[in-house]
Motif scaffolding. Structure first.
Motif, mmCIF file in Angstrom:
data_model
loop_
_atom_site.group_PDB
_atom_site.id
_atom_site.type_symbol
_atom_site.label_atom_id
_atom_site.label_comp_id
_atom_site.label_asym_id
_atom_site.label_seq_id
_atom_site.Cartn_x
_atom_site.Cartn_y
_atom_site.Cartn_z
ATOM 1 N N LEU A 17 0.812 -1.231 0.000
ATOM 2 C CA LEU A 17 0.000 0.000 0.000
ATOM 3 C C LEU A 17 0.841 1.274 0.000
ATOM 4 O O LEU A 17 0.285 2.376 -0.017
ATOM 5 C CB LEU A 17 -0.911 0.008 1.237
ATOM 6 N N ARG A 18 2.143 1.144 0.016
ATOM 7 C CA ARG A 18 2.994 2.329 0.162
ATOM 8 C C ARG A 18 2.745 3.375 -0.920
ATOM 9 O O ARG A 18 2.606 4.561 -0.629
ATOM 10 C CB ARG A 18 4.458 1.896 0.141
ATOM 11 N N GLY A 19 2.694 2.939 -2.166
ATOM 12 C CA GLY A 19 2.499 3.887 -3.270
ATOM 13 C C GLY A 19 1.126 4.530 -3.212
ATOM 14 O O GLY A 19 0.978 5.744 -3.384
ATOM 15 N N LEU A 20 0.116 3.701 -2.945
ATOM 16 C CA LEU A 20 -1.260 4.212 -2.897
ATOM 17 C C LEU A 20 -1.403 5.247 -1.790
ATOM 18 O O LEU A 20 -2.012 6.311 -1.986
ATOM 19 C CB LEU A 20 -2.223 3.041 -2.678
ATOM 20 N N GLU A 21 -0.847 4.948 -0.629
ATOM 21 C CA GLU A 21 -0.968 5.885 0.496
ATOM 22 C C GLU A 21 -0.267 7.210 0.203
ATOM 23 O O GLU A 21 -0.793 8.281 0.510
ATOM 24 C CB GLU A 21 -0.401 5.240 1.771
ATOM 25 N N LEU A 69 -4.705 0.140 -10.985
ATOM 26 C CA LEU A 69 -4.891 -1.244 -10.539
ATOM 27 C C LEU A 69 -4.774 -1.340 -9.019
ATOM 28 O O LEU A 69 -5.389 -2.197 -8.396
ATOM 29 C CB LEU A 69 -3.847 -2.153 -11.202
ATOM 30 N N THR A 70 -3.976 -0.453 -8.426
ATOM 31 C CA THR A 70 -3.760 -0.502 -6.975
ATOM 32 C C THR A 70 -4.763 0.367 -6.207
ATOM 33 O O THR A 70 -4.716 0.407 -4.977
ATOM 34 C CB THR A 70 -2.340 -0.001 -6.627
ATOM 35 N N LYS A 71 -5.649 1.022 -6.943
ATOM 36 C CA LYS A 71 -6.477 2.072 -6.335
ATOM 37 C C LYS A 71 -7.333 1.607 -5.154
ATOM 38 O O LYS A 71 -7.540 2.351 -4.195
ATOM 39 C CB LYS A 71 -7.386 2.660 -7.424
ATOM 40 N N THR A 72 -7.823 0.371 -5.239
ATOM 41 C CA THR A 72 -8.750 -0.085 -4.191
ATOM 42 C C THR A 72 -8.074 -0.960 -3.138
ATOM 43 O O THR A 72 -8.752 -1.492 -2.255
ATOM 44 C CB THR A 72 -9.894 -0.914 -4.813
#
Lengths: 247, 433
Positions: A226-230, B9-12
């Motif tokens: 989740l590092r990039g998303l956060e 693709l990583t959004k959720t």
């Protein structure tokens, strides 16, 4: 002989069939009946029966714990191929074991990145602690160890696996504690996986394609994932909106 | 201009139910395939061509073009096979993707299979990732239950059977033709090409084999348009991709960005090389791509620029090593990996990787001379390009590139009669962490 040389030698001997586990035992009729029922279901998934061989070998391991001679004969009978053909496949893939593994099969990633991040030290200390080497099981049949190649979790290095569940960001201390807990029968939960580790045989059944209904357990993603998303959320970064890009 | 991240693709992935059917649909999932099933399949292929999507499994072959090679109206069954055998050292993007969002892959499979007129699809997933396999099995079961798979999907007349097939531990099965042999129930050994799988693939029928991330990118292209996808990335490397940072970096993890972002930018986002240390070498796309050094921090990470700088974009598996790392040790370990994983079919790869291992073991212990480096390079010449598949080629990458950039470090081993590095200094817990 170094651990590495020993590993090579064992692999060579195993490939040559020299150290295949001694077992003349035929399958118990009840086991055989279950295997037949399940194997038929596997075969029905595929346009051609032989495609069922890999899942069937996992299935054999789910009953017997490893790929025994009787298990090979069973696959050959079901698919109408020779035991030699089945053996050729069974010896090619590292997840198929030719002798019993532990109830908990513990892997330590020793591929470059994990090794450098501490996997080598984990392996050395753990192997010493458990008292067995690569592809060996403890006499009580509880634990076996394996030096693993990359398991696609490099951002969580050093990584270990127990019955193919992820144990991320490991240290030598955590590794030894994990194995002690498994031996003591304490509940152990993977970092990314179900709420407890299942047995080797149960894991093999999932690999044979039989859903154990535990997909809903555990996290959807580990912190590293989740590092990039956060960061993007904090910074307000997003992908372009579709309407901005259409001509 | 600074590049920023583009979570798609990583959004959720931060939603607790991201892997469930409901979670996926609440986030807008399973809409694109409804659109697709109302389209002419050729128009879907065209849209994927127009998007510029190139294979995300490492080779970068244009996905739409690959689909276009499938002969149509030939009366034979067609197959779609998803390569989920993610095993290249350093590569760790498809596994978290399938764990957090297996349904985007299932939706991509429905659209892709419809486009190439396949009624049978397979997800070949490596066997060592049990919980990912559970998530895939459940996602496929739920998609059947919802009527998104099976016969006459949503009344469209289109039938699709999807099988999750677990491998059994063999890196070589990530090679597409070895994967096919494995899926047919044989030892996973590569086939000679041609014929290509598009003509003679699974069971001898026309087959498309695509990486997980490639197929998962398809619903977005259908939902948002080829122009949307192509608005990201560079001229010839369009779109976005997941960049996986691992090793001696402050915040290792998955960073989804347009192709063309640089390691300098990514490292900046990830907090830099771990505190008190500096970058020594890195892989742009897994261990099979030649090493880069701190000279390459500003190389745009797209297929062309990385290629022009002497490596390959591969799977965007950025393994970061700082100055505490012995490059000879790293290369030895990769060579042991290739020797272990060589399927044994072709002599140059089988024997060459064996000799790599023997030689490098000796060199790491300091028992060598500069002449051995010439022998290693000569051996590399005899492996590269001489086997059916690219495994042997990949094995040469760390060897030749490490000699190119770190010849002095090899020599230091010989001079000192041993490795000059302290292994403890490279560990994740070095410095009392």
């Amino acid at each position: 002989m170094s651990a590495e040389e020993q590993r090579d030698e064992q692999r060579t001997e195993r490939a040559a069939g020299i150290v295949a586990h001694e077992d003349g035992a035929a399958l118990d009729p009840e086991v055989r009946a279950r295997l037949e029922r399940d194997a038929k279901e596997i075969i029905a998934r595929y346009p051609k029966p032989r495609s069922a061989l890999l899942p069937m070998l996992h299935l054999v391991q789910s009953e017997v714990g490893y790929v025994s001679e009787a298990g090979i004969q069973f696959c050959a009978d079901m698919l109408g191929i020779t035991p030699a053909q089945v053996t050729g496949v069974a010896t090619f893939y590292t997840q198929y074991k030719r002798e019993p593994v532990g109830e908990y099969h513990v892997g330590v990633c020793i591929n470059t990145l994990c090794a450098i991040m501490g996997g080598d030290q984990i392996w050395e200390e753990l192997s010493e602690h458990v008292g067995v080497g690569h592809d060996e099981a403890t006499p009580d049949g509880k634990i076996s160890l394996e030096r693993l190649e990359c398991n696609a979790a490099c951002d969580f290095a050093p990584v270990m696996m127990v019955n193919w569940e992820f144990f991320d960001d490991m240290t030598p201390e955590k590794a030894k504690q994990l194995v002690d807990d498994l031996r003591a029968g304490k509940p152990v939960a993977p970092t990314r996986g179900p709420s407890s580790v299942c047995s080797w045989k149960q894991a093999s059944r999932v690999l044979a394609g039989f859903n154990d209904g535990r997909a809903g357990e555990g996290v959807q993603a580990g912190p590293e994932s989740l590092r990039g998303l956060e960061l993007a959320k904090r910074e307000g970064w997003t992908a372009p909106e579709p309407e901005e890009t259409t001509k | 201009m600074t590049t920023t991240l583009t979570p798609i693709l990583t959004k959720t992935w931060d939603q607790a139910d991201s892997f469930t059917l409901r979670g996926y649909e609440n986030a807008g999932g399973y809409q694109a395939f409804r659109t697709a099933l109302g389209m002419n399949p050729d128009d879907i292929i065209q849209a994927v061509k127009d998007s510029g999507l190139r294979g995300r499994g490492g080779a970068g072959f244009p996905t739409g073009l690959k689909w276009g090679f499938i002969p149509q109206g030939d009366g034979k069954p067609h197959y779609l096979v998803v390569n989920a055998d993610e095993s290249e050292p350093g590569t760790c993007k498809d596994i978290p993707l399938m764990m957090a969002n297996p349904h985007v892959l299932v939706e991509g499979i429905i659209i892709s299979a419809f486009a190439i007129r396949a009624n049978h699809a397979f997800i070949y997933v490596r066997g060592e990732v049990l919980h990912v396999i559970r998530r895939l099995q459940q996602a496929v079961a739920d998609a059947y239950e919802a009527g998104y798979l099976g016969t006459n999907i949503l009344g469209s007349g289109f039938d699709l059977e999807l099988v999750v097939h677990s491998g059994a531990g063999a890196y070589i099965c990530g090679e597409e033709t070895a994967l096919l042999d494995s899926l047919e129930g044989y030892r996973g050994q590569p086939r000679l090409k041609p014929p290509f799988p598009a003509v003679a693939g699974l069971y001898g029928g026309p087959t498309v084999i695509n990486n997980v991330e490639s197929i998962a990118s398809v619903p977005g292209i259908i939902a948002n348009g080829a122009d949307w996808f192509a608005s990201m990335g560079t001229e010839k490397s369009k779109g976005f991709g997941i960049f996986s940072l691992s090793g001696h970096v402050t915040r290792p993890g998955q960073y989804e960005a347009p192709l063309g972002i640089t390691l300098r930018e990514l490292l900046d986002m990830a907090g830099g090389v771990r505190n008190g240390h500096r970058l020594k070498f890195w892989t742009p796309g897994g261990s099979s791509t030649p090493l880069f050094t701190d000279e390459h921090l500003d190389v745009p990470l797209d297929f062309e620029s990385v290629g022009a700088a002497g490596s390959m974009l591969g799977t965007r598996a950025l393994q970061i090593f700082d100055e505490t790392t012995c490059v000879v040790r790293a290369v030895l370990r990769w060579s042991e990996f290739y020797a272990h994983e060589s399927c044994g079919k072709c002599t140059p790869c089988r024997e060459g990787t064996y000799w790599y291992k023997q030689m490098l073991k000796r060199l790491e212990k300091g028992e060598g001379s500069e002449k051995d480096l010439d022998t290693l390079l000569d051996l590399s010449d005899n492996i590269l390009g001489r086997s059916f598949c690219a495994l042997g080629d990949g094995a040469t990458s760390p060897v030749t590139s490490s000699i190119q950039y770190f010849r002095d470090e090899y020599i230091k081993h010989f001079e000192q009669g041993g490795c000059p590095f302290d292994r403890a200094a490279s560990t994740a817990w070095a410095g009392g962490k």
